[in-house]
Design a protein around this motif. Structure first.
Motif, PDB file in Angstrom:
ATOM      1  N   UNK A 314       0.798  -1.232  -0.150  1.00  0.00           N
ATOM      2  CA  UNK A 314       0.028  -0.166  -0.139  1.00  0.00           C
ATOM      3  C   UNK A 314       0.778   1.319  -0.019  1.00  0.00           C
ATOM      4  N   UNK A 427      -1.735  -5.183   4.441  1.00  0.00           N
ATOM      5  CA  UNK A 427      -2.281  -4.825   5.610  1.00  0.00           C
ATOM      6  C   UNK A 427      -3.085  -5.875   6.060  1.00  0.00           C
ATOM      7  N   UNK A 428      -3.697  -6.577   5.333  1.00  0.00           N
ATOM      8  CA  UNK A 428      -4.868  -7.609   5.793  1.00  0.00           C
ATOM      9  C   UNK A 428      -4.020  -8.552   6.428  1.00  0.00           C
ATOM     10  N   UNK A 431      -2.887  -7.456   9.914  1.00  0.00           N
ATOM     11  CA  UNK A 431      -3.922  -7.508  10.901  1.00  0.00           C
ATOM     12  C   UNK A 431      -4.267  -8.913  11.193  1.00  0.00           C
ATOM     13  N   UNK A 432      -4.283  -9.970  10.291  1.00  0.00           N
ATOM     14  CA  UNK A 432      -4.369 -11.244  10.483  1.00  0.00           C
ATOM     15  C   UNK A 432      -3.350 -11.760  11.522  1.00  0.00           C
TER      16      UNK A 432
ATOM     17  N   UNK B 110     -12.350  -5.345  -0.519  1.00  0.00           N
ATOM     18  CA  UNK B 110     -10.816  -5.418  -0.409  1.00  0.00           C
ATOM     19  C   UNK B 110     -10.100  -5.625  -1.695  1.00  0.00           C
ATOM     20  N   UNK B 114      -7.497  -2.576  -1.828  1.00  0.00           N
ATOM     21  CA  UNK B 114      -6.407  -2.907  -1.256  1.00  0.00           C
ATOM     22  C   UNK B 114      -5.572  -4.072  -1.812  1.00  0.00           C
ATOM     23  N   UNK B 115      -6.364  -5.094  -2.202  1.00  0.00           N
ATOM     24  CA  UNK B 115      -5.417  -6.364  -2.835  1.00  0.00           C
ATOM     25  C   UNK B 115      -6.151  -6.614  -4.025  1.00  0.00           C
ATOM     26  N   UNK B 118      -4.981 -10.056  -5.295  1.00  0.00           N
ATOM     27  CA  UNK B 118      -4.947 -11.489  -4.476  1.00  0.00           C
ATOM     28  C   UNK B 118      -6.255 -12.160  -4.546  1.00  0.00           C
ATOM     29  N   UNK B 122      -8.253 -16.727  -0.848  1.00  0.00           N
ATOM     30  CA  UNK B 122      -7.128 -16.771  -0.100  1.00  0.00           C
ATOM     31  C   UNK B 122      -7.508 -15.665   1.135  1.00  0.00           C
ATOM     32  N   UNK B 123      -7.987 -14.467   0.560  1.00  0.00           N
ATOM     33  CA  UNK B 123      -8.793 -13.611   1.478  1.00  0.00           C
ATOM     34  C   UNK B 123      -9.437 -14.432   2.490  1.00  0.00           C
ATOM     35  N   UNK B 126      -8.276 -16.920   4.655  1.00  0.00           N
ATOM     36  CA  UNK B 126      -7.408 -16.431   5.862  1.00  0.00           C
ATOM     37  C   UNK B 126      -8.281 -15.817   7.008  1.00  0.00           C
ATOM     38  N   UNK B 127      -9.331 -15.213   6.654  1.00  0.00           N
ATOM     39  CA  UNK B 127     -10.356 -14.674   7.411  1.00  0.00           C
ATOM     40  C   UNK B 127     -11.132 -15.520   8.238  1.00  0.00           C
ATOM     41  N   UNK B 271      -6.562   2.914   3.205  1.00  0.00           N
ATOM     42  CA  UNK B 271      -6.076   1.655   3.850  1.00  0.00           C
ATOM     43  C   UNK B 271      -6.347   1.557   5.260  1.00  0.00           C
ATOM     44  N   UNK B 275      -8.420  -1.027   7.466  1.00  0.00           N
ATOM     45  CA  UNK B 275      -7.768  -1.879   8.953  1.00  0.00           C
ATOM     46  C   UNK B 275      -9.065  -1.948   9.850  1.00  0.00           C
ATOM     47  N   UNK B 278     -11.476  -4.778   8.247  1.00  0.00           N
ATOM     48  CA  UNK B 278     -11.023  -5.913   8.571  1.00  0.00           C
ATOM     49  C   UNK B 278     -11.510  -6.318   9.974  1.00  0.00           C
TER      50      UNK B 278
END
Lengths: 504, 368
Positions: A314, A427-428, A431-432, B110, B114-115, B118, B122-123, B126-127, B271, B275, B278
């Motif tokens: 970012x 950033x994800x 935070x993870x 996202x 941001x991504x 990706x 995957x996102x 992960x979450x 961003x 946060x 997220x």
């Protein structure tokens, strides 16, 4: 069991100590007619020779000859008669088996056996050479006492006792270690410590079954709440004032033989950010310092990961001018940013380790050589960018600002987890990684107290513990003891605001 | 002192509820409320909050019948065991579905912000993994996480919106009271979707250390959430005007991005906002997984809740992959809220209370 025959007892004892060249022993007759045979034994250098010779040997050999015990007294147990006339120290006890006698010898006591007596007298003559009370090396303060714990068990308990002159200060002693037979003491204030915590601490220490305890670290690791966690679950300190302050808060201090550190339980994350000096100076500056330490803690864990997340994923977050400078600096670097960080961080860890192992003057030189020369050379060679150097240096300095080394050690490991996630998901990922650490932290408990108390569940104690967290309230305002103390003895400061009375 | 049996304080329950509700609904709220109520969108939200308070009253009244009983046990006692199990399964399905939709929206936002490169899988994985880890630690641990995360999200957000007040045109909120009652009600119904998650009170109530204090605590929470919603809606509408707000998909996100923070250190706050997003998504998914596992455990009657979390994880992952677009996800959220959401928030508690009255059941009745 012992026999009444001295020779038999001597033989059995000397068999136990066969090939132990440090055992000093002597059989000698005493009394007017030299008709009472005695036997003393001790380990060389473990005893105080002055005490032994003046209070025991001299007494037995000279005074028992000058004023011999009455024959009727000797007709029973001769040892009992000698206690009254021949031994002038107060700290004596009688044991009835040779194993206990051997244990006493190994602990620095002198044993005395007499012919015709089926018991052994143990005389406390402990007095081995020690380095005395030295000054603190790891927890240095500007204002505050300079003395530190040493390897001497009794000296350590004395240093605490000297600060808390209260009969309610208890020193529950145990022997741990099948072979080392180390003395372990739980020191606490009877009326302040919660019985449930004391019982649990006792249970944990008593359940240790090991051949030897060589340092307090053994006890720490064998009694901790969660062995899988990298976070320390007990405070370790070399400062007697810190240990005493913990006792005054209703906590328990565990002292062990041969360790210049003591262990304080229970502990929460917040307690690792507290230093003894925090309470010796004004609340304003110490609140600022405390806040700085918490910020340093966050930096020590999160800075490399945050840098990777922002710089790689970012960059739009970074002000344009700074971004150009960063891009320019990175232009010649052939490695990905995460590799740069890892390279420099591991180099720093290497320097730190080398600095500890080397003699102090050389260790300091290594720090200078490593920090300045290698760092600068790495930048000039185009291996890393100067920004990475700054990030790694800031992370390391932040670690040094935290007063508890064990917490810093855990941060040193945790930062790699966050760095790893950040390098994969920006950033994800940052935070993870942070959430994973947080989840782990909230699930930790030290002797039943949430590790993140009072930041979580602070309402249990009416949020009064918050007065000693990010900020340190003025002393007169911290009227209540922390949550660790028994609720019926929670008041500790009864003084109101300074000058309040004068104004009235 | 500290409970060791998954019981939490009312404070902790309040923190959890705020995080559970603070999801995708909030960032779309000004659009939904303004669609019918225009510049009086704040009134629609206030009306929705009043309905939410009534729903809380109903749910806590039902939970008070047997305050120490789990949800499955309560429904089984009052409506028979098979009914209890069927309703629990339906509730589980609703929670998991909500989780999946929230994840889908999250993944989409996202990707847009941001991504971009990706893969969503995957996102999503992960979450789900990090949320499941939190859920597996139990209710107490979740409550402590909420206590830490709540100030982390809300303090910067409030600061951001207060700062945003310096650059708004308050005339966009005028004239007030211009909306007709029917439109106001429609707006309230649309805004009500932002309160999705309140139905969790039914399952959460027995976890409180003092179950009888849940009602007061939860009503206070709804009022605070409602006030916060009104605040951000007013700021957003004052910034863009009601017409522009209805054209934007995520008006709150747009608003946050336009707030002109002093650019000393951060060039774009997008961003930074993500946060917060997220964290709130993590809270929603972990609450969905946790309560689903609790419901399944109580329904089946054996096994640990961690086992059911493992079972729920692939379900959420798979369902989140089926939803195609943000618009579709938005429609599904509304549909689920108007059917199952209202059903669990209002109809089920009303039925339980009626059944208790008819059968003279409940601990209070038993005592008399």
């Amino acid at each position: 069991m012992l026999s009444a025959s001295l020779d038999e007892n001597i033989k059995e004892l000397e068999d136990m100590f066969a090939d132990c060249g440090d055992l000093v022993h002597r059989k000698f007759p005493v009394g007017e007619n030299k008709d009472i045979w005695l036997y003393v034994a001790y380990i060389d250098m473990l005893v105080n020779r002055d005490t032994l010779e003046n209070q025991v040997i001299n007494q037995l050999m000279v005074f028992s000859w000058q004023t011999p015990p009455k024959p009727e007294a000797l007709s029973g147990d001769p040892l009992s008669a000698l206690i009254d006339s021949g031994v002038t120290t107060a700290d004596i006890s009688k044991v009835n088996n040779l194993q206990a006698a051997a244990d006493a010898i190994l602990s620095g006591d002198t044993i005395l056996m007499a012919d015709g007596s089926a018991s052994v007298l143990t005389i406390s003559t402990k007095g081995w050479p020690s380095r005395g009370i030295s000054s603190t090396e790891n927890e240095v303060v500007v204002q505050g006492s300079k003395d530190a714990f040493s390897e001497s068990f009794r000296m350590n308990t004395m240093l605490i006792r000297r600060r808390i002159k209260d009969t309610k200060l208890k020193c529950k002693q145990l022997v741990v270690g099948e072979r080392s037979k180390s003395s372990v003491a739980l020191m606490y204030l009877e009326d302040l410590t919660r019985p449930s915590i004391l019982n649990e601490a006792l249970r944990r220490v008593q359940s240790i079954d090991i051949d030897g305890i060589l340092d307090i670290g053994y006890i720490e690791q064998l009694t901790e709440d969660d062995w899988k966690s990298p976070f320390p679950m007990a405070q370790i300190t070399e400062r007697p004032d810190k240990a005493s302050a913990a006792i005054l808060e209703g906590r328990i201090v565990i002292v062990t033989d041969n360790s210049p550190f003591v262990m304080i339980i229970p502990a929460t994350l917040n307690t690792f950010f507290q230093a003894s000096e925090d309470y010796y100076q004004g609340w304003q500056i110490m609140s600022f310092v405390r806040l700085l330490r918490f910020a340093a803690g966050i930096m020590a864990v999160a800075l490399p990961g945050l840098y990777i997340a922002v710089a790689v994923y970012h960059p739009s977050m970074i002000p344009l001018l700074l971004l150009f400078k960063m891009a320019g600096a990175r232009q010649a670097v052939p490695f990905p940013a995460v590799f740069e960080i890892l390279l420099m961080d591991l180099a720093f860890e290497l320097l730190r380790e080398a600095g500890i192992r080397l003699p102090r003057p050389v260790g300091n030189a290594i720090g200078v050589v490593g920090g300045l020369i290698i760092g600068q050379s790495a930048v000039e060679a185009g291996l890393v960018s100067p920004f990475v150097l700054i990030i790694v240096a800031l992370t390391a300095i932040a670690g040094f600002a935290i007063p508890h080394i064990k917490l810093v050690n855990s941060f040193r490991l945790i930062k790699y987890i966050i760095l790893c996630f950040s390098s994969m998901l920006g950033l994800l990922g940052f935070w993870i990684g942070t959430l994973l650490v947080l989840i782990h932290l909230v699930s930790l408990k030290s002797y039943g107290f949430p590790y993140l108390f009072p930041f979580v569940s602070g309402d249990v104690n009416g949020y009064s513990d918050m007065k000693d967290t990010l900020f340190r309230a003025p002393l007169f305002n911290m009227k209540k003891r922390p949550i660790f103390a028994r609720p019926d003895h929670s008041e500790r400061i009864h003084t109101s605001k300074p000058n309040a009375a004068a104004k009235e | 002192m500290f409970s060791l049996n998954n019981k939490i304080s009312i404070r902790q329950m309040q923190a959890l509820l705020i995080l559970d509700i603070f999801g995708a609904g909030i960032i779309m709220l000004p659009r939904k409320a303004a669609e019918y109520a225009g510049q009086d969108a704040w009134m629609a939200i206030a009306a929705a909050a009043v309905f939410a308070v009534l729903a809380v009253y109903l749910m806590t009244s039902a939970a008070r019948l047997y305050p120490h009983d789990s949800f499955v046990s309560l429904v089984s006692r009052l409506l028979s065991k098979p009914a209890g199990k069927c309703i629990a399964v339906l509730f589980t399905a609703k929670l998991l579905f909500n989780c999946a939709i929230e994840l889908r929206l999250f993944g989409e936002i996202l990707r847009q912000t941001m991504l971009p490169d990706t893969p969503f899988a995957v996102v999503c994985a992960a979450m789900i993994a990090v949320s499941a880890y939190a859920a597996s630690k139990g209710y107490e641990a979740r409550a402590r996480i909420a206590q830490i995360l709540l100030p982390l999200i809300f303090v910067p957000l409030i600061f951001l919106f207060v700062w945003g007040l310096f650059d708004v045109d308050l005339s966009n909120l005028l004239p007030v009271f211009a909306v007709k009652p029917d439109k106001l009600l429609m707006g309230a119904a649309r805004a009500g979707t932002a309160f999705s998650g309140l139905e969790l009170i039914l399952i959460a109530a027995p976890f409180a250390v003092r179950p009888l204090a849940v009602r007061k605590g939860m009503i206070q929470t709804v009022i605070v959430i409602g006030a916060f919603m009104i605040f951000i809606t007013c700021v957003t509408i004052a910034k863009f005007g009601p017409a522009e707000v209805t054209r934007q998909l995520w008006p709150v996100l747009e608003m946050m991005d336009l707030i002109d923070l002093p650019r000393a250190f951060i060039e774009r706050q997008e961003a930074l906002i993500m946060s917060f997003w997220i964290i709130s998504n993590f809270a929603i998914v972990n609450s969905g997984l946790f309560f689903s596992s609790i419901l399944l455990k109580d329904t089946v009657g054996k096994g640990s809740h961690s086992l059911y979390i493992i079972i729920c994880m692939p379900v959420v992952f798979a369902v989140s992959r089926f939803v195609l677009s943000v618009e579709q996800a938005d429609r599904i959220i509304d549909l689920v809220f108007y059917t199952l959401g209202i059903g669990f928030m209002i109809i089920l508690p009303a039925v339980l209370l009626a059944a208790a009255a008819i059968r003279k059941a409940g601990e209070a009745s038993a005592k008399t």
